[in-house]
Design an enzyme around this catalytic site. Structure first.
Site, PDB file in Angstrom:
ATOM      1  N   GLU A 173      60.700  41.100   6.739  1.00 13.60           N
ATOM      2  CA  GLU A 173      59.506  41.390   5.944  1.00 13.60           C
ATOM      3  C   GLU A 173      59.307  42.868   5.607  1.00 13.60           C
ATOM      4  O   GLU A 173      58.347  43.493   6.083  1.00 13.60           O
ATOM      5  CB  GLU A 173      58.253  40.874   6.659  1.00 13.60           C
ATOM      6  N   GLU A 356      60.344  31.689   9.120  1.00 11.94           N
ATOM      7  CA  GLU A 356      59.065  31.634   9.837  1.00 11.94           C
ATOM      8  C   GLU A 356      58.102  30.739   9.088  1.00 11.94           C
ATOM      9  O   GLU A 356      58.012  30.798   7.863  1.00 11.94           O
ATOM     10  CB  GLU A 356      58.383  33.011   9.943  1.00 11.94           C
TER      11      GLU A 356
HETATM   12  C1  GCO Z   1      55.650  38.246  10.340  1.00  9.81           C
HETATM   13  C2  GCO Z   1      56.098  38.545  11.536  1.00  9.81           C
HETATM   14  C3  GCO Z   1      55.534  37.926  12.735  1.00  9.81           C
HETATM   15  C4  GCO Z   1      54.076  37.614  12.777  1.00  9.81           C
HETATM   16  C5  GCO Z   1      53.757  36.336  12.071  1.00  9.81           C
HETATM   17  C6  GCO Z   1      52.300  35.944  12.119  1.00  9.81           C
HETATM   18  O1  GCO Z   1      56.685  37.838   9.896  1.00  9.81           O
HETATM   19  O2  GCO Z   1      54.594  38.539   9.845  1.00  9.81           O
HETATM   20  O3  GCO Z   1      57.451  38.253  11.511  1.00  9.81           O
HETATM   21  O4  GCO Z   1      55.849  38.963  13.578  1.00  9.81           O
HETATM   22  O5  GCO Z   1      53.686  37.489  14.081  1.00  9.81           O
HETATM   23  O6  GCO Z   1      54.097  36.431  10.745  1.00  9.81           O
HETATM   24  O7  GCO Z   1      51.519  36.912  11.490  1.00  9.81           O
END
Ligand code: GCO
Length: 452
Positions: A173, A356
């Site tokens: 990200e 994710e």
């Molecule tokens: C993200 C991060 C995670 C966060 C998740 C929830 O990708 O933003 O990889 O570290 O914890 O997204 O906010």
């Protein structure tokens, strides 16, 4: 408690085939703890400033994973997943002078060996936001040199881990690192300048390209790619002005990262920035950034709604009367399917992994159990959303739930719980939530199908 109903997908879904990968994901700073044995990072500094973290917490202990990794691998294996996504802490494996920290590297080697022993593939993220503070002191992602330092660090890690990793992701990200960290300042290192945000984004993308070349060179068998987050942008009304606003937001927040990777250029909205706010792009940069990838990791949580307004032509609208998670993020599985379809149509994407997806809920441990009905609904509907995208021709090869266990949720501290597994931070006890059991149930069913 009653038996938990497993998540279900149609029996003939591609996702029920054996080679579709299901996993869980974590990140170093969010779970590891053991800060004594690594370089301080920008998140340590950020946490030390009162007001930055909602509950005043930090990452010094987190889930104490560095001391509990063996038990955590057993926990991961007990879920029946095919793959685990983790990140390497830069400052745990590289000393300030650039030399290898043997102790830190051996931790990851043992961890990957143990995962592989359990036949769990590993997706290694090289950068999940924990930039060593000594590099931030020299400008961090403002400094072009950081991209080259990242390539050097990546090379050392890849040389050590090699094919123990099934896949490497360069960055997680970059939107968050650049925009949240350097442009609006709600994440470390907490700068607030449009120029800084845009410059950071460019250097992050450059770092990605340089590190991709290192993966290709030193772990030719591993898959190499990047992880981007997307919050699809919707127009508040069907007016032309709002539709245009949504497109601008999409360009600024989503395509700013994807388009350079796919097409070697920034989206048109770059032209509406003043000269002073644009990043300096040196000859050859875009070719480095555009290097072919084996996969694109997509993180999806929610969508955003925009109307015309603001300095750049778009502004957020909060809509009422929609279901939301404990993060106050709208629950919108339909936007997930649309996102996957739209991106695949607009770009010539490599295969996709959903790296994710998940939800925060106000979980409570009651009589040794944690029931999380909202997360159960969220995950079930989003698994189906992926299935629908695949049915529509999108090439998705895997899905990772965020997260294996509750952990340090950045500026929210420990109050927001995203885990399938509950963590009691006073005892470090792990307890499977209902959602973990539903995931486990689905994976056991799939396993049984494949043995028929
Ligand atoms: C993200 C991060 C995670 C966060 C998740 C929830 O990708 O933003 O990889 O570290 O914890 O997204 O906010």
């Amino acid at each position: 408690m009653n038996q938990i109903q497993p998540f279900t997908l149609p029996g003939d879904s591609t996702m029920m085939q054996k080679d579709f990968l299901f996993g869980v994901a974590t990140a170093s700073f969010q779970i590891e703890g053991d800060y004594q044995h690594r370089q301080p990072c920008i998140w340590d500094t950020f946490c030390s400033i009162p007001g930055n973290i909602a509950d005043g917490s930090d990452g010094k202990t987190a889930c104490d994973h560095v001391n509990r990794w063996k038990q955590d691998v057993a926990l991961i294996a007990s879920l029946g997943v095919d793959v685990y996504r983790l990140s390497i802490s830069w400052g745990r494996v590289i000393n300030e002078d650039g030399s290898l920290n043997r102790r830190g590297m051996d931790f990851y080697i043992a961890l990957l060996d143990e995962l592989n022993r359990h036949h769990i593939k590993v997706f290694v993220t090289l950068y999940h936001w924990d930039l060593p503070q000594h590099l931030e002191d020299k400008g961090g992602w403002q400094n072009r040199e950081t991209a080259f330092a990242f390539a050097d660090y990546s090379r050392l890690v890849i040389q050590e881990l090699g094919d123990r990793a099934y896949a490497y992701s360069t960055l997680n990200e970059p939107f968050c690192s650049a925009f949240l960290g350097y442009e609006v300042g709600i994440h470390a290192p907490g700068h607030k300048s449009r120029k800084k945000g845009r410059v950071a984004a460019h250097h992050l993308l450059l770092a990605h390209g340089l590190a991709m070349a290192e993966i290709r060179r030193h772990a030719p068998k591993a898959l190499a790619g990047i992880v981007l987050n997307f919050s699809p942008a919707y127009a508040f009304t069907s007016s032309d002005a709002d539709i245009k606003a949504a497109r601008l937001a999409h360009e600024y927040h989503n395509l700013w990262y994807l388009m350079p990777l796919m097409e070697g250029r920034y989206p048109d909205i770059i032209n509406s920035l003043s000269e002073a706010e644009r990043p300096e792009i040196l000859a050859g940069d875009m070719d480095i950034i555009k290097i072919n990838m084996d996969y694109l990791g997509i993180n999806y949580y929610t969508r955003n709604v925009y109307q015309a307004g603001g300095e750049l032509g778009f502004e957020d609208v909060r809509i009422d009367n929609v279901p939301r998670t404990a993060m106050d993020w709208e629950i919108c599985p339909g936007a997930f399917t649309e996102l996957l379809k739209d991106l695949s149509q607009e770009f010539n994407l490599p295969p996709i992994y959903i790296t994710e997806n998940g939800a925060a809920e106000d979980d409570a441990l009651l009589n040794g159990e944690v029931h999380d009905p909202m997360r159960l609904d969220y995950l079930q509907s989003h698994l189906l959303a992926v299935h629908h995208a695949i049915e529509n021709g999108v090439d998705v090869k895997g899905y990772f739930a965020w997260s294996l266990m509750d952990n340090f949720e950045w500026a929210e501290g420990y109050r927001k719980r995203f885990g399938l597994v509950y963590v009691d931070y006073t005892t470090q006890q792990r307890t499977l939530k209902s959602s973990a059991k539903a995931y486990q149930g689905m994976l056991a069913y799939r396993q049984a199908l494949s043995q028929k």
